[in-house]
Each structure stands twice: as structure tokens, then as C-alpha cells.
Design an enzyme around this catalytic site. Structure first.
Site, PDB file in Angstrom:
ATOM      1  CB  THR A  30     -10.277   1.145 -22.829  1.00 21.10           C
ATOM      2  OG1 THR A  30      -9.529   1.045 -21.717  1.00 21.10           O
ATOM      3  CG2 THR A  30     -10.303  -0.228 -23.372  1.00 21.10           C
ATOM      4  CB  CYS A  38      -9.512  -4.904 -12.814  1.00 17.21           C
ATOM      5  SG  CYS A  38     -11.036  -4.648 -13.953  1.00 17.21           S
ATOM      6  NE  ARG A  41      -9.881  -8.938 -24.313  1.00 21.15           N
ATOM      7  CZ  ARG A  41     -10.312  -8.594 -25.592  1.00 21.15           C
ATOM      8  NH1 ARG A  41     -10.863  -9.494 -26.410  1.00 21.15           N
ATOM      9  NH2 ARG A  41     -10.467  -7.345 -26.224  1.00 21.15           N
ATOM     10  NE  ARG A  63     -14.306   7.119 -19.691  1.00 22.79           N
ATOM     11  CZ  ARG A  63     -13.699   6.772 -20.746  1.00 22.79           C
ATOM     12  NH1 ARG A  63     -12.837   7.524 -21.408  1.00 22.79           N
ATOM     13  NH2 ARG A  63     -13.868   5.397 -21.485  1.00 22.79           N
ATOM     14  CB  CYS A  65     -12.179   0.350 -14.044  1.00 22.82           C
ATOM     15  SG  CYS A  65     -13.141  -1.228 -14.696  1.00 22.82           S
ATOM     16  CB  CYS A  68     -11.668  -3.262 -10.636  1.00 19.00           C
ATOM     17  SG  CYS A  68     -10.953  -1.802 -11.261  1.00 19.00           S
ATOM     18  CD1 TRP A 441       4.456   1.423  28.338  1.00 17.28           C
ATOM     19  CD2 TRP A 441       2.672   2.905  28.567  1.00 17.28           C
ATOM     20  NE1 TRP A 441       3.168   0.714  27.934  1.00 17.28           N
ATOM     21  CE2 TRP A 441       2.423   1.566  28.345  1.00 17.28           C
ATOM     22  CE3 TRP A 441       2.000   3.804  28.965  1.00 17.28           C
ATOM     23  CZ2 TRP A 441       0.930   1.064  28.392  1.00 17.28           C
ATOM     24  CZ3 TRP A 441       0.541   3.728  28.964  1.00 17.28           C
ATOM     25  CH2 TRP A 441      -0.143   2.233  28.719  1.00 17.28           C
ATOM     26  CE1 TYR A 445      -1.800   1.188  24.102  1.00 20.94           C
ATOM     27  CE2 TYR A 445      -2.979   3.195  24.306  1.00 20.94           C
ATOM     28  CZ  TYR A 445      -2.927   1.717  23.955  1.00 20.94           C
ATOM     29  OH  TYR A 445      -4.481   1.342  24.170  1.00 20.94           O
ATOM     30  CG  ASP A 461       3.805  -3.167  27.859  1.00 16.23           C
ATOM     31  OD1 ASP A 461       2.766  -2.460  27.876  1.00 16.23           O
ATOM     32  OD2 ASP A 461       3.705  -4.293  27.409  1.00 16.23           O
TER      33      ASP A 461
END
Length: 503
Positions: A30, A38, A41, A63, A65, A68, A441, A445, A461
Site C-alpha cells: 500500500t 492500527c 487489516r 506515507r 496512515c 492510526c 540534592w 532534583y 532527601d
């Protein structure tokens, strides 16, 4: 992504959502490429080719779809060190640096590389050149805007990074074999499971007595996704006036140069996507806006891989299983999060949030918004760099932290310090700790949130050390080695199961 074609085909045939965004499948019969979720089929195995990213599928002349919609696939979280440079460069590209006209040499200089090295690294790790990566990103964003909004096509062209409508039409037609205007008549609002979303398009919002055009877009994520837990972390730390939540929606003000506005983000679990609302004016900066939101909400995480690794340790097993889809909250503005981390040193979350609200009220630019709880922009590094220590002390910020915040702002405005997902985590943490008032610390973070770094670990911590049985920082650091490269997620799990913490 594995090279085992049969394993990839089995994963595709299973439609297992955990593989969404991990690879794409091109169908030779295709000429279309799809996400592994997706619902079209299933083609025969000999007609399938597999690609680790959308850019490589498009380079091979497939290309996207229309069912989906590959542009909604969550991205890959690349954490292995051999790919780190390419990932950081890709983030910088996604932030719109190339689209703004900057040359590749400028990116190369930022990463202390030559433009030739940049091209080689990206090509080796991603299979495409930097400009091919840019073109795929632009075209997929344009496809999303054409499908989900009613923006004029010329606005779509500029919003997706093209310098002219002619260039956009030419690139779209060459890549997809149709004019952009045809897509609006052909495309449905696919969401990866074959159903329509119904939440695209442009609507009118109301604020301050006038109508404002509002654009809605979706950003896909990989399940599971703990949106409630993420908001539960952000809500008590929200900088008053700049950001807010109502339990389901996250709001914040945003600015990109002279372009200013707001965003409202909510979860759409059936679509496996976040829905982002924004004023139409912000589409001028759409690539950078979407990139920052992906960082803020940690949308490129691999929750299945992370959980599988962490639950191998009995210390984490129960909390990992209780919190599927946990994310590490990132940042929309790295400087903002760094200031918030400094304000959080040795005080409660509530105390730091109070100081942050005063800081925003004093130094943030006022902005109009239809949402009453967000009315100011986050203070910029340039504004803060011009302050005196006394200006911050008047807000109740102690002198040592006031000096650190101003020093930080001056480093950022000078260009010596970069606080974003494209920063080198280890090198930038060293830079941070060279500033008086920033220790391990705070640096860890900041790395967790501003850099979206998955392997940061604030071993000092107190809540984390208590959760690990009252260990010392050195002992906590030693224990954490078995959680690499996901120590930031381990820290979040430990915080989620501990008593109220600072920061």
C-alpha cells in the site's frame, strides 16, 4: 527496537499498546506506514518493513496512515548513553531551533561538536539527517493541524515551521502525494483504535469581555499513564498565578518571546492522549510548545520497561505495582523549576509554594487569561538577574537562597548555563553545584525535572532515606545503583509511599 523481524511482526499482529511508538510498520503493498496499534487489516509478513521511527519510514517513501495517525504515537525514551547525544540534539530540534532560522553550526557549538559530527551522530542513531528529521516533524505536525483544527492552510504552514506556503505545499505534495487541502476531506480523527475523537477543531472561548479563538490538539502517550498521580504531585507545588489545577485539568501561562498566552491540558483516556487547549496566537510557537508539554508530562516514558526493571527490587515492588504508569513530572520552564527547587531547600512543600507564589506575584508579568487562577507569566531569568538580594528578602526568602537565585539567573542569562531537556545532565549538574547554595540534592532534583533526566537520584532527601530504613545519603546512593537507569522513577515511587516530603 529488536532486529528480529518475526518478533516485530508478532508484536504488530498482537496490537499490544505497549509497543505503540516503539516501532512503525511500512506495508509495501500500500505504500503506507502505521503504528503497531492500527486496526487496519493485518498485512502478510512478507509485505511488512519495520522502522524505529517515523522519519525513517518516510525516508523509505512510505506515507503516514490516515487511520492510526503516526503523529499521535508516543515517542521513544532514549536513555542509553551511546544514543544520548542524538536524543538531546533531537530535543533541541523539536524545540524549534532550526525552524527559527538558526544554522546547524549553532546547535553544534552548543553541544561542543562540529556540524559534521552532529550530522554523523544523528544519522547513525536515527537513520536520517537532521534536516530530514526536521522535515518529518514539520509535515506530521501539519497533518495533525489539518486533521484536528480548522486553521487556515497558510496558518498551518507557518505553525508547523515552514517559511512559506509555497514550500509547504511543495513538501506536502512530494511526501504524501496530495495537496494539503485534500487531507481535510479524506482524514478522520483516528486515535489508534479506529474510533473518532470528536474533540478536534477550533472553538470560541470567552475571557475579559471578548471572544478568543481556541485551538485544541492531542498529544499521544503510551499506557499506562497515571494522570491523577502526576497532577497530585504538581498541584501542591504549583506557582500561584502561573499554574493551577482543578483535579482534572492543568492550567498555566506561557510565553515565547512576544507571543504570550495560556494552555489548559486534560486527559482523554479513550484516545490515550492529552488534549491541549490554547489561544490561536500560540500556534506561532507550536513546535516548541508541544515539545515542552511532552517534557512537562513525561510523555516519552516507557512505563512497562521501567516498571519491569524496578519491581525486581523488593523495596519497590509493592509501590510500583500500586502506581502503574507513574511519571516523573518534568518542567515547562527549566529556570522556573530550578528556582522552585532552591526555595524548597529544607522547608515543607507548602512553605516553598507560598514563597514561590509571592515571587511570581512580585516579578511575573501580568497577563490576560480566561482562567481566573492564572494571571501572571513566570518571572524570567533576565528580570531576576537584575534584582538585588533585598528585593527577594522582602518576600521572606532568606539571604543565602536569595543570592543563589540571583546567581542562577545571571548564569542562565549569560548563556553559560542551559536548563532544558537538551542539556547534558552530568555536566550541567556539575555547573549547578559550582554555584554557592546548590548541593547534590538540589542539582539532582533539577535534573529530574528540568532536564527530564531518568537517572537522577537525590540521595540526601530525608523522606527517601527514611523510606529506605533510615540510611545515610551514601548508603542510599549505593542502594540506588541497582535501579539505574531509572533512578528518577525510583525516587518518585519512594516519595509516593513516604510521609510528606520537602521540595
Amino acid at each position: 527496537m529488536t532486529d528480529d523481524q518475526r518478533a516485530l511482526y508478532n508484536a504488530y499482529a498482537s496490537r499490544d499498546r505497549r509497543f505503540d511508538g516503539v516501532f512503525f510498520v511500512g506495508v509495501t503493498s500500500t505504500g503506507i506506514y502505521c503504528r503497531p496499534v492500527c486496526t487496519a487489516r493485518t498485512p502478510r509478513v512478507e509485505n511488512c518493513r519495520f522502522f524505529p521511527n517515523a522519519a525513517m519510514a518516510e525516508q523509505a517513501k512510505f506515507r503516514p496512515c490516515l487511520k492510526c495517525r503516526p503523529e499521535l504515537a508516543p515517542g521513544n525514551a532514549l536513555v542509553d548513553s551511546s544514543r544520548r547525544a542524538a536524543h538531546r540534539i533531537a530535543i533541541r530540534i523539536a524545540e524549534g531551533m532550526l525552524d527559527s532560522g538558526a544554522r546547524l553550526e549553532e546547535i553544534a557549538a552548543e553541544f561542543h561538536m562540529s556540524s559534521r559530527q552532529i550530522r554523523r551522530v544523528v544519522k547513525k542513531e536515527m537513520g536520517v539527517s537532521p534536516m530530514e528529521l526536521v522535515m518529518t516533524r514539520r509535515l506530521l505536525l501539519a497533518k495533525q493541524l489539518l486533521t484536528e483544527t480548522e486553521l487556515p492552510i497558510i496558518r498551518v504552514a507557518y505553525s508547523s515551521g515552514f517559511a512559506s506556503l509555497r514550500r509547504f505545499n511543495d513538501a506536502f505534495s512530494k511526501r504524501y502525494g496530495m495537496a494539503p487541502s485534500r487531507l481535510r476531506g479524506k482524514a478522520g480523527n483516528g486515535n489508534g483504535n479506529g474510533s473518532g475523537s470528536g474533540n478536534g477543531g477550533k472553538t470560541a472561548g470567552h475571557g475579559h469581555g471578548h471572544d478568543v479563538g481556541v485551538v485544541r490538539l492531542k498529544i499521544g502517550y503510551r499506557e499506562p499513564f497515571d494522570w491523577a498521580g502526576l497532577l497530585g504531585f504538581l498541584a501542591p507545588r504549583a506557582m500561584s498565578g502561573v499554574e493551577a489545577t482543578d483535579g482534572e485539568v492543568y492550567y498555566r501561562t506561557v510565553a515565547f518571546g512576544e507571543v504570550k498566552g495560556w494552555v489548559a491540558v486534560r486527559n482523554s483516556a479513550p484516545d490515550r492522549a492529552l488534549v491541549v487547549e490554547m489561544p490561536e496566537a500560540l500556534t506561532e510557537s507550536l513546535p516548541e510548545l508541544l515539545s515542552r508539554l511532552r517534557t512537562l508530562f513525561d510523555l516519552d516514558a516507557r512505563p512497562d520497561v521501567i516498571a519491569s526493571h524496578l519491581e525486581g527490587d523488593p523495596r519497590l515492588r509493592d509501590t510500583v505495582r500500586r502506581n502503574p504508569g507513574l511519571r516523573v513530572p518534568g518542567s515547562f520552564d527549566g529556570f522556573e523549576v530550578a528556582v522552585r527547587a532552591i526555595l524548597g531547600q529544607q522547608v515543607t512543600v507548602k512553605g516553598a509554594t507560598t514563597l514561590a507564589g509571592r515571587y511570581a506575584e512580585a516579578f511575573g508579568e501580568p497577563i490576560e487569561s480566561p482562567h481566573p487562577n492564572i494571571r501572571r507569566l513566570s518571572p524570567t531569568p533576565e528580570r531576576v538577574a537584575a534584582l538585588e538580594e533585598a528585593d527577594l528578602r522582602e518576600l521572606g526568602i532568606v539571604g543565602s537562597r536569595a543570592r543563589t537565585i540571583i546567581d542562577l539567573a545571571r548564569e542562565v542569562t549569560s548563556g553559560r548555563l542551559h536548563l532544558s531537556g537538551s542539556s547534558d545532565p552530568e555536566g550541567t549538574m556539575d555547573q549547578l553545584m559550582d554555584l554557592p547554595g546548590i548541593g547534590p540534592w538540589t542539582a539532582n532534583y533539577i535534573a529530574m525535572r528540568a532536564f527530564n533526566w531518568p537517572d537522577a537520584f537525590p540521595a540526601a532527601d530525608l523522606a527517601i532515606r527514611k523510606r529506605l530504613g533510615g540510611v545515610t545519603p551514601k548508603q542510599a546512593e549505593a542502594i540506588s545503583q541497582q535501579w539505574r537507569p531509572w533512578r528518577s522513577y525510583a525516587a518518585m515511587h519512594l516519595w509516593s509511599s513516604a510521609a510528606p516530603q520537602t521540595s
